[in-house]
Design a protein around this motif. Structure first.
Motif, PDB file in Angstrom:
ATOM      1  N   GLU A   1     102.580   7.005 -33.548  1.00  0.00           N
ATOM      2  CA  GLU A   1     102.653   6.875 -35.029  1.00  0.00           C
ATOM      3  C   GLU A   1     102.772   5.376 -35.176  1.00  0.00           C
ATOM      4  O   GLU A   1     102.107   4.848 -36.092  1.00  0.00           O
ATOM      5  CB  GLU A   1     103.636   7.849 -35.578  1.00  0.00           C
ATOM      6  N   THR A   2     103.797   4.515 -34.589  1.00  0.00           N
ATOM      7  CA  THR A   2     104.005   3.174 -34.703  1.00  0.00           C
ATOM      8  C   THR A   2     103.161   2.238 -34.059  1.00  0.00           C
ATOM      9  O   THR A   2     103.381   1.195 -34.456  1.00  0.00           O
ATOM     10  CB  THR A   2     105.568   3.150 -34.340  1.00  0.00           C
ATOM     11  N   GLY A   3     102.348   2.742 -33.358  1.00  0.00           N
ATOM     12  CA  GLY A   3     101.490   2.032 -32.409  1.00  0.00           C
ATOM     13  C   GLY A   3     101.980   1.296 -31.044  1.00  0.00           C
ATOM     14  O   GLY A   3     101.705   0.416 -30.584  1.00  0.00           O
ATOM     15  N   VAL A   4     103.314   1.657 -31.033  1.00  0.00           N
ATOM     16  CA  VAL A   4     104.241   1.509 -29.755  1.00  0.00           C
ATOM     17  C   VAL A   4     103.715   1.910 -28.473  1.00  0.00           C
ATOM     18  O   VAL A   4     103.230   3.139 -28.365  1.00  0.00           O
ATOM     19  CB  VAL A   4     105.560   1.419 -29.843  1.00  0.00           C
ATOM     20  N   THR A   5     103.203   1.073 -27.469  1.00  0.00           N
ATOM     21  CA  THR A   5     102.580   1.643 -26.390  1.00  0.00           C
ATOM     22  C   THR A   5     103.713   1.969 -25.312  1.00  0.00           C
ATOM     23  O   THR A   5     104.812   1.537 -25.189  1.00  0.00           O
ATOM     24  CB  THR A   5     101.459   0.760 -25.660  1.00  0.00           C
ATOM     25  N   VAL A   6     103.366   3.114 -24.440  1.00  0.00           N
ATOM     26  CA  VAL A   6     104.201   3.466 -23.345  1.00  0.00           C
ATOM     27  C   VAL A   6     104.035   3.094 -22.123  1.00  0.00           C
ATOM     28  O   VAL A   6     102.789   3.516 -21.389  1.00  0.00           O
ATOM     29  CB  VAL A   6     104.706   5.008 -23.682  1.00  0.00           C
ATOM     30  N   ASP A   7     104.887   2.445 -21.303  1.00  0.00           N
ATOM     31  CA  ASP A   7     104.707   2.019 -19.926  1.00  0.00           C
ATOM     32  C   ASP A   7     105.432   2.913 -19.091  1.00  0.00           C
ATOM     33  O   ASP A   7     106.680   3.077 -19.387  1.00  0.00           O
ATOM     34  CB  ASP A   7     104.996   0.721 -19.588  1.00  0.00           C
ATOM     35  N   ALA A   8     104.957   4.021 -18.411  1.00  0.00           N
ATOM     36  CA  ALA A   8     105.602   5.068 -17.675  1.00  0.00           C
ATOM     37  C   ALA A   8     106.412   4.312 -16.495  1.00  0.00           C
ATOM     38  O   ALA A   8     105.645   3.556 -15.615  1.00  0.00           O
ATOM     39  CB  ALA A   8     104.630   5.990 -17.267  1.00  0.00           C
ATOM     40  N   VAL A   9     107.574   4.867 -16.235  1.00  0.00           N
ATOM     41  CA  VAL A   9     108.200   4.489 -15.067  1.00  0.00           C
ATOM     42  C   VAL A   9     108.398   5.549 -14.171  1.00  0.00           C
ATOM     43  O   VAL A   9     109.305   6.665 -14.655  1.00  0.00           O
ATOM     44  CB  VAL A   9     109.743   3.979 -15.493  1.00  0.00           C
ATOM     45  N   SER A  10     107.791   5.681 -13.133  1.00  0.00           N
ATOM     46  CA  SER A  10     107.768   6.717 -12.082  1.00  0.00           C
ATOM     47  C   SER A  10     108.986   6.753 -11.442  1.00  0.00           C
ATOM     48  O   SER A  10     109.431   5.610 -10.721  1.00  0.00           O
ATOM     49  CB  SER A  10     106.461   7.065 -11.286  1.00  0.00           C
ATOM     50  N   LEU A  11     109.997   7.935 -11.224  1.00  0.00           N
ATOM     51  CA  LEU A  11     111.059   7.733 -10.218  1.00  0.00           C
ATOM     52  C   LEU A  11     110.852   8.739  -9.087  1.00  0.00           C
ATOM     53  O   LEU A  11     109.913   9.675  -9.008  1.00  0.00           O
ATOM     54  CB  LEU A  11     112.151   8.053 -11.107  1.00  0.00           C
ATOM     55  N   GLY A  12     112.039   9.002  -8.344  1.00  0.00           N
ATOM     56  CA  GLY A  12     111.964   9.828  -7.225  1.00  0.00           C
ATOM     57  C   GLY A  12     111.155   9.472  -5.978  1.00  0.00           C
ATOM     58  O   GLY A  12     110.691   8.402  -5.886  1.00  0.00           O
ATOM     59  N   ASP A  13     110.366  10.369  -5.504  1.00  0.00           N
ATOM     60  CA  ASP A  13     109.570  10.117  -4.380  1.00  0.00           C
ATOM     61  C   ASP A  13     108.313   9.118  -4.886  1.00  0.00           C
ATOM     62  O   ASP A  13     107.690   8.492  -3.916  1.00  0.00           O
ATOM     63  CB  ASP A  13     108.941  11.362  -4.000  1.00  0.00           C
ATOM     64  N   GLU A  14     107.997   9.241  -6.218  1.00  0.00           N
ATOM     65  CA  GLU A  14     106.830   8.250  -6.656  1.00  0.00           C
ATOM     66  C   GLU A  14     107.171   7.145  -6.991  1.00  0.00           C
ATOM     67  O   GLU A  14     106.431   6.072  -7.679  1.00  0.00           O
ATOM     68  CB  GLU A  14     106.137   9.189  -7.817  1.00  0.00           C
ATOM     69  N   PHE A  15     108.558   6.744  -6.968  1.00  0.00           N
ATOM     70  CA  PHE A  15     109.092   5.279  -7.400  1.00  0.00           C
ATOM     71  C   PHE A  15     108.361   4.423  -6.673  1.00  0.00           C
ATOM     72  O   PHE A  15     108.328   4.246  -5.380  1.00  0.00           O
ATOM     73  CB  PHE A  15     110.517   5.174  -7.316  1.00  0.00           C
ATOM     74  N   ASP A  16     107.721   3.347  -7.442  1.00  0.00           N
ATOM     75  CA  ASP A  16     107.414   2.061  -6.907  1.00  0.00           C
ATOM     76  C   ASP A  16     108.050   1.023  -7.419  1.00  0.00           C
ATOM     77  O   ASP A  16     108.043   0.661  -8.718  1.00  0.00           O
ATOM     78  CB  ASP A  16     105.776   1.997  -7.112  1.00  0.00           C
ATOM     79  N   ALA A  17     108.847   0.314  -6.759  1.00  0.00           N
ATOM     80  CA  ALA A  17     109.770  -0.903  -7.311  1.00  0.00           C
ATOM     81  C   ALA A  17     109.088  -1.940  -8.298  1.00  0.00           C
ATOM     82  O   ALA A  17     109.444  -2.400  -9.152  1.00  0.00           O
ATOM     83  CB  ALA A  17     110.340  -1.470  -6.354  1.00  0.00           C
ATOM     84  N   GLN A  18     107.964  -2.357  -7.471  1.00  0.00           N
ATOM     85  CA  GLN A  18     107.022  -3.223  -8.238  1.00  0.00           C
ATOM     86  C   GLN A  18     106.530  -2.826  -9.630  1.00  0.00           C
ATOM     87  O   GLN A  18     106.678  -3.485 -10.621  1.00  0.00           O
ATOM     88  CB  GLN A  18     105.986  -3.752  -7.202  1.00  0.00           C
ATOM     89  N   ARG A  19     105.853  -1.511  -9.716  1.00  0.00           N
ATOM     90  CA  ARG A  19     105.398  -1.083 -10.802  1.00  0.00           C
ATOM     91  C   ARG A  19     106.536  -0.760 -11.929  1.00  0.00           C
ATOM     92  O   ARG A  19     106.195  -1.015 -13.011  1.00  0.00           O
ATOM     93  CB  ARG A  19     104.681   0.258 -10.410  1.00  0.00           C
ATOM     94  N   ALA A  20     107.672  -0.434 -11.323  1.00  0.00           N
ATOM     95  CA  ALA A  20     108.714  -0.039 -12.263  1.00  0.00           C
ATOM     96  C   ALA A  20     109.046  -1.403 -12.882  1.00  0.00           C
ATOM     97  O   ALA A  20     109.441  -1.454 -14.143  1.00  0.00           O
ATOM     98  CB  ALA A  20     109.891   0.561 -11.602  1.00  0.00           C
ATOM     99  N   VAL A  21     109.451  -2.289 -12.154  1.00  0.00           N
ATOM    100  CA  VAL A  21     109.718  -3.745 -12.864  1.00  0.00           C
ATOM    101  C   VAL A  21     108.667  -4.308 -13.712  1.00  0.00           C
ATOM    102  O   VAL A  21     108.954  -4.666 -15.023  1.00  0.00           O
ATOM    103  CB  VAL A  21     109.740  -4.658 -11.657  1.00  0.00           C
ATOM    104  N   ALA A  22     107.583  -3.923 -13.353  1.00  0.00           N
ATOM    105  CA  ALA A  22     106.367  -4.571 -14.183  1.00  0.00           C
ATOM    106  C   ALA A  22     106.389  -3.864 -15.683  1.00  0.00           C
ATOM    107  O   ALA A  22     106.180  -4.121 -16.732  1.00  0.00           O
ATOM    108  CB  ALA A  22     104.967  -4.175 -13.783  1.00  0.00           C
ATOM    109  N   ALA A  23     106.715  -2.493 -15.552  1.00  0.00           N
ATOM    110  CA  ALA A  23     106.965  -1.708 -16.955  1.00  0.00           C
ATOM    111  C   ALA A  23     108.042  -2.085 -17.655  1.00  0.00           C
ATOM    112  O   ALA A  23     107.876  -2.172 -18.949  1.00  0.00           O
ATOM    113  CB  ALA A  23     106.844  -0.145 -16.528  1.00  0.00           C
TER     114      ALA A  23
END
Length: 364
Positions: free
Chosen positions: A23-45
């Motif tokens: 509603e507010t136009g804020v975008t969401v960057d997903a942070v995958s955790l557990g077995d799908e955790f990727d440190a580089q992608r998580a930091v980028a998000a």
């Protein structure tokens, strides 16, 4: 563009949080955790986000997996926060009121909170610890998320659930929980957003809604809780219960049919004409109930659940009138597919407020 980093964005509360932010136009960057955790992608998000929200958790597993999983998720999220060059100024955590009740789940959530609070302190961020009670809301997963989803699923499918262990519940709608996590609602307002009800009382409310809605009638939705709970129930009836058939009475004078019977609360009716080929709508509502009824002409009503590509469409005509109720958090529109002017009635359960329209543009 402002963005939030969110873990667990693919789950029940995560979906509601994305819908609230949409509603507010804020975008969401997903942070995958557990077995799908990727440190580089998580930091980028996380990097450059205005707020980081940790929702992901483990609540349906054996005790060891619940404890280890929740702690590991928090540690992964905390590692991303610490590694970001431009960390968020606010870290919010979807905690649980079960903390301190002696359960393994409560202990796991408490440990996760400690881990996140320490990380927030290290990066100089405010830590918002939101203790959530029993959540309910549209598109909950029956036999998994909460008893409300299970009851709604069973009742919508014509079954008659029973209560084996009656107790008092503290209930919070998922959109309100999302507002608390995103900062749209103040933490001190949480108690005003919650409702206390017994399991038996909850079941009774839902059964009363169903008895009326099976005939196309709207129950008393004067209170925010009843509105939100009814919207939750409606999500389990769609699309099977749409369109709602209306009885048309015709004679030499013309025709007559009822559009809606509402049993309580405010409401507003509108009327429009639409020339052939034109589409109206292309928006969604977070809480508003809206009914489309074609009075004359031919129309196609199309709906799409947020963050999905699947479109549900209904062909309706004034010759055989039917009403379609718009599920909350579904984009919807109506198109004149006939050769003549389309006459349509619109009903909403609230009076339009320009300061809080709850009508968010979204193309189907």
């Amino acid at each position: 563009m402002t963005h939030f980093a969110v873990s667990g964005s693919g789950g029940f509360l995560g979906w509601h949080t994305k819908a609230a932010l949409h509603e507010t136009g804020v975008t969401v960057d997903a942070v995958s955790l557990g077995d799908e955790f990727d440190a580089q992608r998580a930091v980028a998000a996380v990097d450059g986000s205005a707020r980081a929200i940790h929702i992901a958790g483990v609540n349906r597993a054996n005790d060891d997996e619940v404890l280890a999983g929740n702690v590991a998720f928090a540690e992964q999220f905390a590692a991303a926060l610490r590694a970001a060059d431009n960390p968020p100024p606010v870290v919010a955590y979807a905690n649980s009121t079960q903390v301190g009740n002696g359960s393994v789940y409560g202990e796991a959530k408490a440990r996760a909170a400690e881990t996140l609070a320490a990380a927030a302190s290290d990066i100089g961020a405010e830590f918002v610890n939101v203790s959530l009670p029993n959540l309910f809301g549209e598109h909950g997963r029956p036999f998994y998320n909460a008893v409300t989803a299970t009851f709604c699923h069973l009742i919508a499918n014509g079954e008659n659930p029973t209560v084996e262990n009656d107790k008092e519940l503290t209930l919070l709608h998922a959109q309100n929980a999302a507002d608390l996590l995103t900062g749209a609602a103040r933490p001190e307002a949480q108690s005003d957003l919650e409702e206390t009800e017994t399991v038996t009382g909850l079941l009774g409310r839902l059964q009363r809604y169903a008895a009326l809605y099976n005939d196309g009638e709207i129950p008393d939705v004067d209170s925010d809780f009843d509105r939100d709970l009814f919207n939750t129930y409606r999500s389990f009836t769609f699309p099977a219960q749409a369109p709602i058939s209306l009885t048309r009475h015709a004679d030499a004078r013309g025709s007559f049919f009822e559009i809606i019977r509402s049993h309580g609360g405010p409401g507003q009716s509108s009327f429009s004409t639409t020339v052939p080929g034109v589409t109206r709508g292309d928006h969604f509502h977070r809480r508003k109930i809206e009914r489309f009824t074609v009075l004359q002409g031919r129309a196609r009503i199309s709906l799409r659940r947020l963050f999905s590509d699947d479109v549900v469409s209904f062909e309706v005509s004034g010759d055989a009138p039917g009403a379609v109720d718009m599920p909350t958090m579904w984009a919807h529109n109506i198109t004149n597919v006939g050769n003549d002017t389309l006459y349509t009635s619109f009903w909403t359960n609230d009076i339009f407020d320009p300061q809080n329209p709850d009508t968010i543009p979204e193309v189907v």
